[in-house]
Design an enzyme around this catalytic site. Structure first.
Site, PDB file in Angstrom:
ATOM      1  N   GLU A  96       0.794  -1.229   0.000  1.00  0.00           N
ATOM      2  CA  GLU A  96       0.000   0.000   0.000  1.00  0.00           C
ATOM      3  C   GLU A  96       0.822   1.272   0.000  1.00  0.00           C
ATOM      4  O   GLU A  96       0.540   2.201  -0.748  1.00  0.00           O
ATOM      5  CB  GLU A  96      -0.936   0.043   1.225  1.00  0.00           C
ATOM      6  CG  GLU A  96      -2.236  -0.702   1.060  1.00  0.00           C
ATOM      7  CD  GLU A  96      -2.053  -2.182   1.238  1.00  0.00           C
ATOM      8  OE1 GLU A  96      -0.921  -2.586   1.592  1.00  0.00           O
ATOM      9  OE2 GLU A  96      -3.008  -2.931   1.029  1.00  0.00           O
ATOM     10  N   HIS A 152     -10.988  -4.756  10.074  1.00  0.00           N
ATOM     11  CA  HIS A 152     -11.667  -4.473   8.816  1.00  0.00           C
ATOM     12  C   HIS A 152     -12.857  -3.552   9.022  1.00  0.00           C
ATOM     13  O   HIS A 152     -13.682  -3.402   8.123  1.00  0.00           O
ATOM     14  CB  HIS A 152     -12.159  -5.773   8.160  1.00  0.00           C
ATOM     15  CG  HIS A 152     -11.074  -6.534   7.476  1.00  0.00           C
ATOM     16  ND1 HIS A 152     -10.208  -7.348   8.146  1.00  0.00           N
ATOM     17  CD2 HIS A 152     -10.709  -6.595   6.170  1.00  0.00           C
ATOM     18  CE1 HIS A 152      -9.355  -7.889   7.280  1.00  0.00           C
ATOM     19  NE2 HIS A 152      -9.627  -7.450   6.090  1.00  0.00           N
TER      20      HIS A 152
END
Lengths: 400, 432
Positions: free
Chosen positions: A136, A205
Site C-alpha cells: 500500500e 476491517h
C-alpha cells in the site's frame, strides 16, 4: 453527554415567517416530501474553473419511495446499485480523460473486491487498471508520483483500513507536497475504498479512517451515501486538482436508486439536504444517514420535525448549509460512525460552536461509535455503533 | 557466494582514477571493529586493497553493465572516456556541488539558514556522474541530501540558496527548505525528509513514462527517472516494494544507492544483515551493479549503461555507489563516531582531485582552465548568496497559497461563499 435542555415551551419565533416558529402544540406529521439538492440556487459545479448554471436535480433517500414528480430531470434515468454507480462514474471519467487510471489490489482482473472496477481492465487494459502487489505505501506513493508527472490516478484501498499502511505517503506526499514544492506540482489523485463497520468483519476491517486523516492539511475528504452522490462525488473527485479521499461504506454498496442519465457531478464541498425540517438539525454522513432516516420515521410519528443533512464533505465542512440549518432549528445532533474521540463529530462540534454558538438553544449532542475495537460478536458489534433508537432518544432529549 | 560467477564477468574498471592511491593503501585497517557487543554483519567492507576486493565482490552481479565496459577494455591502446568538453562540464559540476555545500555550511553557522541541513561533500561524483547524462525531461528524485542533485539537474544556484534562506524567490517559494528541493522546470521531484518515501514517487514518475508510451501512444516518450537514496534506506520496506514493482512492470528507472556507510551514527554494517546492497537487485529480477562512487568516470560509465537500459525499455537497474560524506550527517551532527582513519582514506579519494588529475594527465585541460572554472563557480556561489540575501521573505499572504491546487478545498464559509473568495484570504488573515 449534552445537558438536557429544559423548558423549550413556546419558544419566541426567531424568524419573521410564521411557518418557522416553533409551536409546541403543532402536530408535526407531514406526508413524505420530495427533496431537492442542497443549494437553493441549484448550481451544480460542472466546471471547476467557473460555475455553470444547472437545473435542480432531485435526490431521494434510497429507503424511501421516489416520487416521479420530484424529479425535475426530463429523462427517466436508470436504476442501479451504489457500486455500479461508482463504476459508472469511474468509467465515464476514464473515457473522458485518458490520463485517468486506476491502481490497487485486485482492481483489474478480479474487478475489485467490491466490484467497483468490474469490467474496466477488459476495456481499458492492464496498465490503465493496474493490479498492484500488496504494498500500500509504495503503490500509493507511486500513484502520487504519477500524479505529479501528469496522470490522474484513482488509488483503491481494498479496505480503507489498509491505507493505514499508506499513511506516510498520504500525509507527507499527498497532503503536503503541493505546498512544499511551492505549488509546482499538483497531485490530482483520488484515494478511495470501503470502510466503516460491516457485518462482523472484525476490528481491523471495521475502521473509520476519516478521523485519522482529517488533520492532514492539503487533502479533501468526502463520504458518499447514495448511488446518486456516489457517482457524482466520484466524478467530481477525479476532476478535482486536489487530492481527494472518497470514503465508501461496506454496507452501502447494494443500495438501489434511480439516477439521471445525463452527466452530472456533486460538488465536493457541499452538504446534502436530505430532509428539511424545523425542530432539530441532524448532521450525519455515510451509513449513519440511514439510521438517522429510520429514526426520523419514528420521530415524525412522535410529532417531531427533524432536519437531516448528510454533510458529505468531511473536510472541509459546508458551514453554509450547516449554518443555515442551525440558525433555523437552534438544536444540533451529530450522528456519526467515527469513534467518540477525535472523530469527525468532534471537529464538527467545535466548528459549529465556534461559528454559530449564538444560535444554539442547547449544547450540541454528538452520537458516535464507542471507543472500542469493533468486536466480532454480532450483539456487541450492534451496540458499538449508533442505533436508531438512540437517535430518537437523543432528539427527544434535545427538544425537551 | 562469490563462487557461482566467474570473476571475469565483471572485472576492474578501465583507467580507475584512484588506481595508484588504493594499491598503496594499507590493507590492514579495520573499520568495523568486531567486539563482543558488535551486532550486525561481520563482513568487512572496503578493507582490503580495493581492486582485488572489487573483483570478488562484483562477481555476484548479473549481466547488463559489463558489455560496454568490456569492449572498452579489450582495446589494446588506452582510449579516453570523455572528451575535453565533457571533462570540463563534469569538473564544473563537481566543483559547483562542493563550493555550494561549503557555502551552505558557512551560511548556516552565520545564522542565514536553520533546521536540518544535510551536505553532500564527498559524494559529488555520484550526482555529476549520473545526472549529467540526463535530458531535461528526465526526472530526478532525491532525499534530504538534495542540494547537489538539484544543482546538477540544472536548478539555478540562486534558486537553491534562496530556498535555503527561506526567501520567496527560492525554488519552492521558501516553503520547502533544505529537505524539499523541487523544480517542475527541471523535473526535480523532491527533496523528501523521510527516507524511502521518495522511492515510490520515483517509481510513479517512471510509471507515467511507460504509461505515456503505451497508453497515450506517445511513442517517443523515453523519459527515465533516477531515484537517489542511501544505505540506510536499503533496509526500508518501500525500497524493496519498489524494486519489485519496477522490475515487474519494467519501469524506466534507475535506483542509485549512495552507500556512504553511515546512517547518521548507524554503521551500515551494524544495520544490515547482508551489506552488499547491489546483490539485492537480482533477487527482484534486475541487474545489481557496484561501482566506485568516488570516481566520476566510473560512475558515468555505469550510469550510461543503466540509463540506456531504462530508455530502451529493458527495465530498472540497481546501482550501488560506494561513496563517503566528508562532513557529518547534517550540520547538527558532531560526527564523533566515525574513525578518522576512515575519513582520511576517503579524503584521499576526493572525486574532484581525482578528476583534476585525470584531466591534466591526459592533457584534456590545463591547470589554468580548471582554475578559471573554480573561479567562475566561486562567483556563481557568491552571487547566489547575494541574491538570496537581497530577496524578500515571504509575506503573510503567502501562508495559505499552495495548500490546495484548487483553493475551493478550503470550503464554503458560513456566508455561503467559498473561503478563497474572501478578500482577507489573500491577505493571509482569513479564518480557516
Amino acid at each position: 453527554m449534552a445537558a438536557i435542555f429544559q423548558g423549550v415551551g413556546a419558544a419566541a419565533p426567531l424568524s419573521s415567517s410564521p411557518s418557522n416558529s416553533f409551536d409546541s402544540n403543532k402536530s408535526v406529521f407531514s406526508p413524505p416530501r420530495s427533496f431537492s439538492v442542497v443549494r437553493s440556487d441549484g448550481i451544480v459545479n460542472l466546471n471547476p474553473k467557473g460555475r455553470s448554471a444547472q437545473r435542480l436535480i432531485s435526490n431521494a433517500v434510497a429507503t424511501k419511495a421516489d416520487s416521479p414528480a420530484a424529479s425535475s430531470s426530463s429523462k427517466p434515468g436508470h436504476e442501479l446499485l451504489l457500486f455500479e454507480a461508482l463504476q459508472e462514474g469511474l468509467e465515464e471519467e476514464m473515457e473522458r480523460d485518458p490520463r485517468v487510471c486506476v491502481m490497487g489490489e485486485d482492481v483489474g482482473h478480479y474487478g475489485g473486491s467490491y466490484k467497483v472496477t468490474k469490467g474496466l481492465a477488459k476495456r481499458f487494459g492492464d496498465l490503465r487498471v493496474l493490479d498492484t502487489p500488496i504494498a500500500e505505501n509504495s503503490f500509493t506513493g507511486m500513484g502520487i508520483g504519477a500524479a505529479m508527472t501528469g496522470l490522474r490516478p484513482v488509488i483503491e484501498g481494498m479496505n480503507m483500513g489498509f491505507l493505514l499502511l499508506a499513511f506516510n505517503q498520504i500525509s507527507n506526499n499527498c497532503g503536503m507536497l503541493h505546498y512544499t514544492s511551492g505549488g509546482q506540482f499538483t497531485i490530482p489523485v483520488v484515494i478511495r475504498g470501503p470502510g466503516g463497520v460491516g457485518r462482523q468483519l472484525g476490528a481491523e476491517h471495521s475502521q473509520r479512517l476519516e478521523s485519522y486523516f482529517q488533520s492532514i492539511p492539503g487533502i479533501q475528504m468526502v463520504a458518499c451515501s447514495t448511488p446518486y452522490n456516489a457517482k457524482g462525488l466520484m466524478k467530481a473527485a477525479i476532476r478535482s486538482e486536489n487530492p481527494v479521499i472518497l470514503f465508501e461504506h461496506v454496507l452501502l454498496y447494494n443500495l438501489k436508486e434511480r439516477i439521471p442519465d445525463e452527466d452530472y457531478i456533486c460538488n465536493l464541498e457541499e452538504a446534502e439536504m436530505v430532509r428539511p425540517g424545523e425542530h432539530v438539525t441532524i448532521l450525519t454522513y455515510s451509513r449513519m444517514r440511514y439510521h438517522v432516516m429510520q429514526a426520523a420515521k419514528t420521530l415524525v410519528n412522535k410529532g417531531y420535525d427533524p432536519e437531516v443533512i448528510d454533510i458529505r464533505s468531511l473536510k472541509p465542512f459546508d458551514l453554509h448549509t450547516i449554518g443555515n440549518s442551525v440558525k433555523k432549528t437552534h438544536r444540533v445532533l451529530i450522528v456519526e460512525e467515527c469513534m467518540r474521540t477525535g472523530g469527525i463529530g468532534a471537529s464538527l462540534t467545535a466548528a459549529i460552536t465556534e461559528n454559530f454558538n449564538d444560535y444554539l438553544d442547547a449544547p450540541i449532542m454528538c452520537l458516535s461509535s464507542q471507543d472500542v475495537p469493533t468486536p466480532y460478536a454480532g450483539t456487541l458489534e450492534e451496540v458499538t455503533v449508533v442505533q436508531p433508537a438512540q437517535i430518537v432518544t437523543a432528539v427527544e432529549q434535545l427538544c425537551q | 557466494m562469490a563462487s557461482a560467477f566467474s570473476a571475469a564477468k565483471f572485472s576492474a574498471q578501465p583507467f580507475p582514477l584512484n588506481h595508484t592511491s588504493t594499491t598503496s593503501h594499507d590493507s590492514s585497517i579495520v573499520f568495523a571493529k568486531p567486539t563482543s557487543l558488535f551486532l550486525g554483519s561481520t563482513r568487512k567492507l572496503r578493507l582490503t586493497s580495493s581492486s582485488k576486493f572489487n573483483l570478488s565482490r562484483r562477481s555476484g552481479t548479473v549481466d547488463a553493465v559489463s558489455d560496454v565496459v568490456k569492449q572498452k577494455k579489450s582495446k589494446s591502446s588506452p582510449s579516453l572516456l570523455i572528451t575535453k568538453e565533457e571533462g570540463l562540464e563534469l569538473y564544473e559540476d563537481l566543483v559547483l556541488g562542493r563550493a555550494f555545500e561549503d557555502m551552505c555550511a558557512q551560511m548556516y553557522y552565520r545564522g542565514k539558514m536553520f533546521g536540518f541541513v544535510h551536505l553532500y561533500n564527498g559524494q559529488e561524483a555520484v550526482s555529476t556522474g549520473f545526472i549529467k547524462l540526463l535530458k531535461q525531461q528526465d526526472s530526478v528524485v532525491s532525499t534530504y541530501r538534495d542540494h547537489v542533485h538539484a544543482l546538477s539537474k540544472g536548478v539555478p544556484a540562486r534558486a537553491v540558496m534562496s530556498e535555503l534562506f527561506g526567501k520567496t524567490t527560492g525554488c519552492c517559494r521558501g516553503q520547502g527548505g533544505s529537505m524539499h528541493m523541487f523544480s517542475r522546470e527541471h523535473n526535480v521531484l523532491g527533496g523528501f525528509a523521510f527516507i524511502g518515501e521518495g522511492i515510490p514517487i520515483a517509481t510513479g514518475a517512471a510509471f507515467t513514462s511507460k504509461y505515456k508510451r503505451e497508453v497515450l501512444k506517445e511513442a517517443d516518450c523515453d523519459h527515465v527517472t533516477l531515484a537517489f537514496f542511501g544505505d540506510g534506506t536499503c533496509n526500508n520496506g518501500q525500497f524493496f516494494e519498489c524494486l519489485n514493482m519496477a522490475a515487474l512492470w519494467k519501469l524506466p528507472i534507475v535506483f542509485v544507492v549512495e552507500n556512504n556507510l553511515w546512517a547518521i551514527g548507524m554503521s551500515h554494517l551494524r544495520a544490515t544483515s547482508d551489506p552488499q546492497i547491489y546483490k539485492k537487485g537480482p533477487a527482484f529480477g534486475m541487474p545489481g551493479i557496484h561501482v566506485d562512487g568516488m570516481d566520476v568516470l566510473k560512475v558515468r560509465e555505469v550510469a550510461k549503461e543503466a540509463i540506456g537500459r531504462a530508455r530502451r525499455g529493458e527495465g530498472p537497474t540497481l546501482v550501488e555507489c560506494e561513496t563517503y560524506r566528508f562532513r557529518g550527517h547534517s550540520l547538527a551532527d558532531p560526527d564523533e563516531l566515525r574513525d578518522p582513519a576512515e575519513k582520511a582514506h576517503y579524503a584521499a579519494r576526493d572525486p574532484i582531485t581525482a578528476l583534476k588529475k585525470y584531466l591534466i594527465e591526459n592533457s584534456l585541460a590545463s591547470e589554468a582552465e580548471l582554475k578559471t572554472i573554480e573561479k567562475k563557480i566561486d562567483e556563481v556561489v557568491e552571487d547566489a548568496v547575494e541574491f538570496a540575501d537581497e530577496s524578500p521573505v515571504p509575506a503573510r499572504s503567502q501562508l495559505l497559497e499552495n495548500v490546495f491546487a484548487d483553493p475551493k478545498g478550503f470550503g464554503i464559509g458560513p456566508d455561503g461563499r467559498y473561503r478563497c473568495e474572501d478578500p482577507k484570504f489573500t491577505e493571509g488573515t482569513a479564518h480557516v
